[in-house]
Structures are given as structure tokens and as C-alpha cells.
Design a protein around this motif. Structure first.
Motif, PDB file in Angstrom:
ATOM      1  N   GLY A   1     -20.985  54.716 -33.025  1.00 45.37           N
ATOM      2  CA  GLY A   1     -21.631  53.453 -32.632  1.00 45.37           C
ATOM      3  C   GLY A   1     -21.916  53.775 -31.043  1.00 45.37           C
TER       4      GLY A   1
ATOM      5  N   GLY B   1     -12.147  53.613 -45.026  1.00 47.17           N
ATOM      6  CA  GLY B   1     -12.894  53.030 -46.126  1.00 47.17           C
ATOM      7  C   GLY B   1     -13.080  51.817 -46.250  1.00 47.17           C
TER       8      GLY B   1
ATOM      9  N   ALA C   1     -13.932  56.498 -42.459  1.00 46.89           N
ATOM     10  CA  ALA C   1     -12.750  56.589 -42.057  1.00 46.89           C
ATOM     11  C   ALA C   1     -11.676  56.189 -42.871  1.00 46.89           C
ATOM     12  CB  ALA C   1     -12.447  56.248 -40.413  1.00 46.89           C
TER      13      ALA C   1
ATOM     14  N   ARG D   1     -22.788  48.504 -36.634  1.00 46.29           N
ATOM     15  CA  ARG D   1     -23.942  48.778 -36.003  1.00 46.29           C
ATOM     16  C   ARG D   1     -24.276  50.235 -35.995  1.00 46.29           C
ATOM     17  NH1 ARG D   1     -22.571  49.801 -29.781  1.00 46.29           N
ATOM     18  NH2 ARG D   1     -20.475  50.420 -30.652  1.00 46.29           N
TER      19      ARG D   1
HETATM   20  C1  PRP Z   1     -17.255  52.428 -37.302  1.00 49.02           C
HETATM   21  C2  PRP Z   1     -18.163  53.117 -38.133  1.00 49.02           C
HETATM   22  C3  PRP Z   1     -17.832  52.319 -39.626  1.00 49.02           C
HETATM   23  C4  PRP Z   1     -16.394  52.207 -39.554  1.00 49.02           C
HETATM   24  C5  PRP Z   1     -15.555  53.332 -40.293  1.00 49.02           C
HETATM   25  O1  PRP Z   1     -17.773  51.186 -37.000  1.00 49.02           O
HETATM   26  O2  PRP Z   1     -19.336  53.145 -37.890  1.00 49.02           O
HETATM   27  O3  PRP Z   1     -18.487  51.361 -39.847  1.00 49.02           O
HETATM   28  O4  PRP Z   1     -15.949  52.238 -37.980  1.00 49.02           O
HETATM   29  O5  PRP Z   1     -14.103  53.009 -40.111  1.00 49.02           O
HETATM   30  P1  PRP Z   1     -13.248  52.584 -41.373  1.00 49.02           P
HETATM   31  O6  PRP Z   1     -13.854  53.382 -42.693  1.00 49.02           O
HETATM   32  O7  PRP Z   1     -12.099  52.645 -41.249  1.00 49.02           O
HETATM   33  O8  PRP Z   1     -13.668  51.247 -41.915  1.00 49.02           O
HETATM   34  P2  PRP Z   1     -17.135  50.223 -35.740  1.00 49.02           P
HETATM   35  O9  PRP Z   1     -16.234  49.248 -36.599  1.00 49.02           O
HETATM   36  O10 PRP Z   1     -16.784  50.901 -34.689  1.00 49.02           O
HETATM   37  O11 PRP Z   1     -18.334  49.392 -35.470  1.00 49.02           O
HETATM   38  P3  PRP Z   1     -19.878  49.827 -34.808  1.00 49.02           P
HETATM   39  O12 PRP Z   1     -20.492  50.404 -35.738  1.00 49.02           O
HETATM   40  O13 PRP Z   1     -20.394  48.341 -34.269  1.00 49.02           O
HETATM   41  O14 PRP Z   1     -19.682  50.554 -33.475  1.00 49.02           O
END
Ligand code: PRP
Ligand code: URA
Length: 216
Positions: A209, A144, A142, A86
Motif C-alpha cells: 500500500g 491470510g 501474508a 487500500r
Molecule cells: C496489507 C495487504 C493485505 C494485508 C495482508 O494491507 O495489502 O491487505 O496487509 O496481510 P495479512 O495477510 O496478514 O492480513 P494493509 O493492512 O497494510 O493495509 P493497506 O492496504 O491499507 O496498506
């Protein structure tokens, strides 16, 4: 400390003073939801400016109140903005200010708090996505995992030109994306130090988020 970025040609870190100033405010714990959301929108706009720098131009003639002169316009570039839900939603409005005719697709993905693996839950893309330049957007890069899963959706749909716009990137995530996709370019307003044991970015800005939507 994580490894240095290998393919720096495909990574653009914005170093403009205004960007750095806004990043400092964004990171602060005391920055509230309203201001956080505004800053994400503004930083996305700056990134859009950088990420569209190579868009082709064509010559046109315009008539000013004084005379007719040659000028330039964007040569019919078709663009889609695709937020990873999101948190990516927070970047869409800033980019639409720059590119008001762009289409918007959505990829829903959340990171499992235990495994850190992306969990896809939604995908809706414009029907002609394969003929568009895609600005894939998510404030956080983070591990990826989420980015790579989103890139797989887009490549499978036939997209050739993808630019991934993030606010805060960890070197681990940048290298993971560069390794996974041999063509994507990454734009970030900050390249941070490393991930912590929970795969959160350090120094980072917390959970993007939750900070955008006020869901603490
Ligand atoms: C967060 C962020 C990315 C992901 C990054 O989303 O907005 O989509 O984590 O992490 P990664 O590189 O280790 O995959 P989240 O899963 O918290 O969901 P949200 O956007 O719904 O809060
Ligand atoms: N997702 C976030 O929102 N923040 C991080 O630091 C890592 C993943």
C-alpha cells in the motif's frame, strides 16, 4: 521455514518469464512509486488472463470483409472485481482492461500493526454480487487474516465462485486461506519463502500500500 502448500490444485503460481522479470523489478527497493504502480497494474492483467481461462464460450457467426465464419464469444459471464482496500485498488485498472463490463465492489480492511488482525472499516458490493464470479484482489497475502475476513463477507453475501488474485503470497497465508475456505482458488505471481517476526513476507516487496500510494 513454513509448511509446504497442501492443496496445490487450488493454487496457481504464474511462472511466465515476463511475470518473473516484472516481479524482480517490483521487489527492488529503488523502484519508485510510479513504476511500482505500473507494474502492479500489469501483473494484475496477467493474473486476470490466467484466472479467467475457464470462462465458458458460446458459438457465434461473424462476417469478415471476405466471408461469414463461426467464432466464439464469452457466454455472458457476470464478473465483479473486489479489491481489499487500500492496496488492492492498484490491481483494479489492469483487470478492468481485460473485463471492461465488470462491476467493482470494495472491502476496506487494514491490518493492525500490533495484533496483525484485520480491522474492517468499509464494505460496498454490487447488489447482485451473489450471481457474479468474484475476482477478489490484494497484492499481498501474508498471514491470510485480511483475505479470510474478506472471504467471509463475500460468502455471507452469497457468492459462490471466488478467485483470489494476489501478487506476492507467503506459504503461511496460502495455507490459512485454503483451510478457511474450501472452494476459493488462489492466483499469485510469486510464492515467497516465509513471514518474518512482524508478519511481513520474505523476501517480499515491503509494504505494498505504501509503495503504490507513496505514503512512507
Ligand atoms: C496489507 C495487504 C493485505 C494485508 C495482508 O494491507 O495489502 O491487505 O496487509 O496481510 P495479512 O495477510 O496478514 O492480513 P494493509 O493492512 O497494510 O493495509 P493497506 O492496504 O491499507 O496498506
Ligand atoms: N502487507 C504488506 O504490504 N506487505 C507484507 O509483506 C505483509 C503485509
Amino acid at each position: 521455514m513454513s509448511e509446504p502448500i497442501v492443496d496445490t490444485d487450488r493454487v496457481h503460481v504464474l511462472d511466465h518469464p515476463l511475470v518473473q522479470h516484472k516481479m524482480a523489478i517490483l521487489r527492488r527497493t529503488e523502484t519508485g512509486t510510479k513504476q511500482f504502480r505500473e507494474l502492479i497494474r500489469e501483473l494484475a492483467l496477467f493474473e486476470g488472463y490466467e484466472a479467467t481461462r475457464d470462462f465458458p464460450l458460446e458459438d457465434i457467426e461473424v462476417t469478415t470483409p471476405l466471408e461469414t465464419t463461426s467464432a466464439k464469444q464469452i457466454a455472458g459471464k457476470k464478473v465483479a472485481i473486489v479489491p481489499i482496500l487500500r492496496a488492492g485498488l492498484g490491481m483494479v485498472d489492469g483487470l478492468l482492461e481485460l473485463l471492461p463490463s465488470a462491476r467493482v465492489g470494495h472491502i476496506g480492511m487494514f491490518r493492525d500493526p500490533k495484533t496483525k488482525e484485520p480491522q474492517p472499516y468499509y464494505c460496498k458490493l454490487p447488489g447482485d454480487i451473489e450471481s457474479r464470479t468474484v475476482l477478489l484482489v490484494d497484492p499481498m497475502l501474508a498471514t491470510g487474516g485480511s483475505a479470510n475476513a474478506a472471504l467471509d463477507y463475500l460468502r455471507k453475501a452469497g457468492v459462490k465462485d471466488i478467485r483470489f488474485l494476489v501478487i506476492d503470497a507467503a506459504p503461511e497465508g496460502v495455507n490459512a486461506v485454503l483451510d478457511h475456505d474450501s472452494d476459493v482458488r488462489i492466483y499469485a505471481t510469486s510464492l515467497d519463502r516465509q513471514l518474518n517476526e512482524n508478519a511481513y513476507i520474505l523476501p517480499g516487496l515491503g509494504d505494498a500500500g505504501d509503495r503504490i500510494f507513496g505514503t512512507f
